[in-house]
Scaffold this active site. Structure first.
Site, mmCIF file in Angstrom:
data_model
loop_
_atom_site.group_PDB
_atom_site.id
_atom_site.type_symbol
_atom_site.label_atom_id
_atom_site.label_comp_id
_atom_site.label_asym_id
_atom_site.label_seq_id
_atom_site.Cartn_x
_atom_site.Cartn_y
_atom_site.Cartn_z
ATOM 1 N N ARG A 1 12.117 -5.478 -12.396
ATOM 2 C CA ARG A 1 11.997 -5.965 -11.001
ATOM 3 C C ARG A 1 12.501 -4.909 -10.017
ATOM 4 N NH1 ARG A 1 9.858 -8.688 -13.960
ATOM 5 N NH2 ARG A 1 9.827 -10.959 -14.147
ATOM 6 N N GLU B 1 16.690 -11.716 -6.549
ATOM 7 C CA GLU B 1 15.406 -11.030 -6.717
ATOM 8 C C GLU B 1 14.621 -11.057 -5.404
ATOM 9 O OE1 GLU B 1 13.145 -12.045 -10.311
ATOM 10 O OE2 GLU B 1 11.328 -11.991 -9.111
ATOM 11 N N SER C 1 11.320 -16.982 -8.960
ATOM 12 C CA SER C 1 12.708 -16.773 -9.406
ATOM 13 C C SER C 1 13.540 -16.231 -8.253
ATOM 14 C CB SER C 1 12.759 -15.754 -10.547
ATOM 15 O OG SER C 1 11.953 -16.197 -11.600
HETATM 16 C C1 LIG Z 1 5.666 -19.690 -7.443
HETATM 17 C C2 LIG Z 1 6.015 -18.226 -7.537
HETATM 18 C C3 LIG Z 1 6.027 -17.614 -8.774
HETATM 19 C C4 LIG Z 1 6.342 -16.256 -8.890
HETATM 20 N N1 LIG Z 1 6.327 -15.693 -10.135
HETATM 21 C C5 LIG Z 1 6.618 -14.383 -10.271
HETATM 22 C C6 LIG Z 1 6.592 -13.774 -11.582
HETATM 23 O O1 LIG Z 1 6.279 -14.420 -12.579
HETATM 24 N N2 LIG Z 1 6.917 -12.467 -11.672
HETATM 25 C C7 LIG Z 1 7.239 -11.712 -10.577
HETATM 26 O O2 LIG Z 1 7.512 -10.520 -10.751
HETATM 27 N N3 LIG Z 1 7.252 -12.256 -9.330
HETATM 28 C C8 LIG Z 1 6.951 -13.561 -9.162
HETATM 29 N N4 LIG Z 1 6.975 -14.137 -7.904
HETATM 30 C C9 LIG Z 1 7.373 -13.318 -6.753
HETATM 31 C C10 LIG Z 1 6.181 -12.725 -5.935
HETATM 32 O O3 LIG Z 1 5.013 -13.447 -6.161
HETATM 33 C C11 LIG Z 1 5.937 -11.257 -6.259
HETATM 34 O O4 LIG Z 1 7.098 -10.493 -6.029
HETATM 35 C C12 LIG Z 1 4.780 -10.670 -5.446
HETATM 36 O O5 LIG Z 1 4.483 -9.359 -5.899
HETATM 37 C C13 LIG Z 1 5.082 -10.607 -3.953
HETATM 38 O O6 LIG Z 1 3.874 -10.272 -3.290
HETATM 39 P P1 LIG Z 1 3.668 -10.544 -1.747
HETATM 40 O O7 LIG Z 1 2.384 -9.898 -1.352
HETATM 41 O O8 LIG Z 1 3.802 -11.967 -1.461
HETATM 42 O O9 LIG Z 1 4.889 -9.719 -1.147
HETATM 43 P P2 LIG Z 1 5.743 -10.059 0.155
HETATM 44 O O10 LIG Z 1 6.624 -11.222 -0.124
HETATM 45 O O11 LIG Z 1 4.865 -10.125 1.340
HETATM 46 O O12 LIG Z 1 6.626 -8.753 0.238
HETATM 47 C C14 LIG Z 1 7.587 -8.472 -0.757
HETATM 48 C C15 LIG Z 1 8.213 -7.103 -0.456
HETATM 49 O O13 LIG Z 1 7.215 -6.093 -0.581
HETATM 50 C C16 LIG Z 1 7.042 -5.389 0.659
HETATM 51 N N5 LIG Z 1 5.596 -5.134 0.774
HETATM 52 C C17 LIG Z 1 4.595 -6.036 0.657
HETATM 53 N N6 LIG Z 1 3.404 -5.411 0.733
HETATM 54 C C18 LIG Z 1 3.644 -4.100 0.929
HETATM 55 C C19 LIG Z 1 2.824 -2.942 1.100
HETATM 56 N N7 LIG Z 1 1.483 -2.990 1.102
HETATM 57 N N8 LIG Z 1 3.439 -1.736 1.295
HETATM 58 C C20 LIG Z 1 4.791 -1.639 1.305
HETATM 59 N N9 LIG Z 1 5.626 -2.685 1.154
HETATM 60 C C21 LIG Z 1 5.048 -3.912 0.957
HETATM 61 C C22 LIG Z 1 7.593 -6.309 1.727
HETATM 62 O O14 LIG Z 1 8.050 -5.588 2.854
HETATM 63 C C23 LIG Z 1 8.737 -6.991 0.971
HETATM 64 O O15 LIG Z 1 9.874 -6.160 0.953
HETATM 65 C C24 LIG Z 1 6.659 -15.498 -7.750
HETATM 66 C C25 LIG Z 1 6.636 -16.106 -6.493
HETATM 67 C C26 LIG Z 1 6.308 -17.465 -6.385
HETATM 68 C C27 LIG Z 1 6.256 -18.104 -5.036
#
Ligand SMILES: Cc1cc2nc3c(=O)[nH]c(=O)nc-3n(C[C@H](O)[C@H](O)[C@H](O)COP(=O)(O)OP(=O)(O)OC[C@H]3O[C@@H](n4cnc5c(N)ncnc54)[C@H](O)[C@@H]3O)c2cc1C
Length: 338
Positions: A164, A334, A238
């Site tokens: 992570r 996380e 998580s």
């Molecule tokens: C129900 C649920 C289940 C999940 N299960 C998992 C799992 O099994 N494994 C896991 O690893 N994660 C899991 N997650 C967490 C999450 O889905 C991941 O971390 C995902 O990659 C976040 O993507 P996002 O586009 O929503 O990022 P955001 O929440 O929009 O951003 C997360 C971070 O990334 C940065 N960011 C986003 N896009 C960019 C970009 N293009 N360039 C630079 N920085 C950027 C943001 O500034 C922020 O710091 C889960 C979340 C939920 C709600």
């Protein structure tokens, strides 16, 4: 480029926290990103790059510019005898991309099905699930350096992927925007289906020959049964990482708590199941106001409706204290707290 003043962010974060961004812009091309850079040069202020908002917790209004990434497109950029190289734009929905790959029979990321969010965020914390991490199939990414105004290509070796974790949570945090990610997927699948719940689900489905498609279906079924759907109850998956401890510390804990759930790591450390630690402290299913601990998975904190970000972080702090008191183990968050 259309900069909006005072945009409500509730629809843009899966925790469903009701906060505003002072300014908000959606970008769908490199030209628009360059315009945003020029705007930030003329009007210096905090900024936040946002994908699907599924790994953030807002604790207050965002006093700056939220840049929502809408870049789209998926293309095959190369192949060899065993692999295919696929580039996906940062704004592509992660699970849509996994489905695309699965449908074409390109293997490797099917265990990462149904993780919310966008492709561009997947390298940030090196998303992982059911024994697979994004880094296992990562080839390279394109990154817009906001200070230089240039596009850089970064190969796997430069990204310092860990559990992570990546360079984008450290030196390159908020330094730029990931534009696209290229994955190296397998033409000949290597299935990783030994992970407890996934194996049980495949057995339950009565699968004789495992396929990429069946693995994806099983992962989706397991996730539906265990994790809350953010469309129904706000959450960011998580909330804490699984803590790593030395073998010596692990063995001490195991003698004190024989039921301890842990996973040996290649570097001789052990990862402890944070959900189990939290559950043992009596937190599973508890609720304080609208902030709560999910009833099926203690690692997931939830917003039952109108919780404020600060109420969720207060709850998280209480959980950290309990776990520290009972097990002398520190839980690290996380989720990105903003
Ligand atoms: C129900 C649920 C289940 C999940 N299960 C998992 C799992 O099994 N494994 C896991 O690893 N994660 C899991 N997650 C967490 C999450 O889905 C991941 O971390 C995902 O990659 C976040 O993507 P996002 O586009 O929503 O990022 P955001 O929440 O929009 O951003 C997360 C971070 O990334 C940065 N960011 C986003 N896009 C960019 C970009 N293009 N360039 C630079 N920085 C950027 C943001 O500034 C922020 O710091 C889960 C979340 C939920 C709600």
């Amino acid at each position: 480029m259309n900069i909006i003043n005072y945009r409500n962010l509730k629809p843009y974060n899966t925790f469903g926290i009701n906060v505003d961004a002072k300014r908000f812009v959606e970008v769908a091309s490199l030209a628009e990103i360059q315009e945003v850079r020029e705007y930030l040069r003329l009007h210096p202020q905090n900024f936040l790059v946002l994908g699907g908002g599924s790994n953030v917790l807002f604790t207050k209004d965002f006093d700056g510019l939220v840049i929502r990434i809408n870049l789209s497109g998926i293309e095959i950029t190369g192949e060899d005898k065993y692999h295919v190289y696929i580039k996906a734009a940062a704004g592509e929905e992660w699970d849509g991309f996994v489905e695309y790959c699965t449908d074409f029979g390109f293997a490797g990321i099917e265990n990462l099905s149904l993780i919310p969010g966008c492709v561009g965020a997947s390298p940030i914390q090196n998303i992982g699930a059911y024994g697979v991490e994004m880094k296992d199939h990562f080839h390279s990414l394109e990154y817009f350096d906001l200070s230089e105004g240039t596009v850089r290509t970064m190969l796997r070796g430069n990204c310092r992927f860990g559990y992570r974790d990546s360079i984008f949570k450290h030196e390159l945090k908020a330094g730029g925007i990931i534009l696209s990610v290229t994955f190296r997927l397998d033409k000949l699948p290597v299935f990783r289906t030994n992970y407890g719940a996934l194996k049980d689900e495949l057995d339950r489905m009565g699968i004789s020959g495992v396929t990429i498609q069946k693995t994806r279906e099983a992962v989706i079924a397991v996730r539906h049964s265990k994790l809350p759907d953010p469309a129904v109850v706000g959450n960011a998956g998580s909330f804490f990482k699984n803590p790593a401890v030395s073998k010596e510390r692990h063995d001490q804990l195991k003698s004190l708590f024989p039921q301890l759930v842990s996973f040996p790591q290649p570097d001789d450390t052990y990862k402890l199941a944070a959900g189990w630690l939290i559950e043992q402290c009596g937190w599973k299913g508890r609720r304080i106001g609208d902030a709560g601990v999910h009833e099926k998975q203690a690692l997931v904190l939830v917003n039952y409706g109108n919780a404020k970000g600060a109420e969720i972080t207060d709850l998280a702090r209480q959980i950290q204290i309990s776990v520290k008191e009972k097990f002398s183990v520190d839980l690290e968050k996380e989720v990105n707290i903003l």
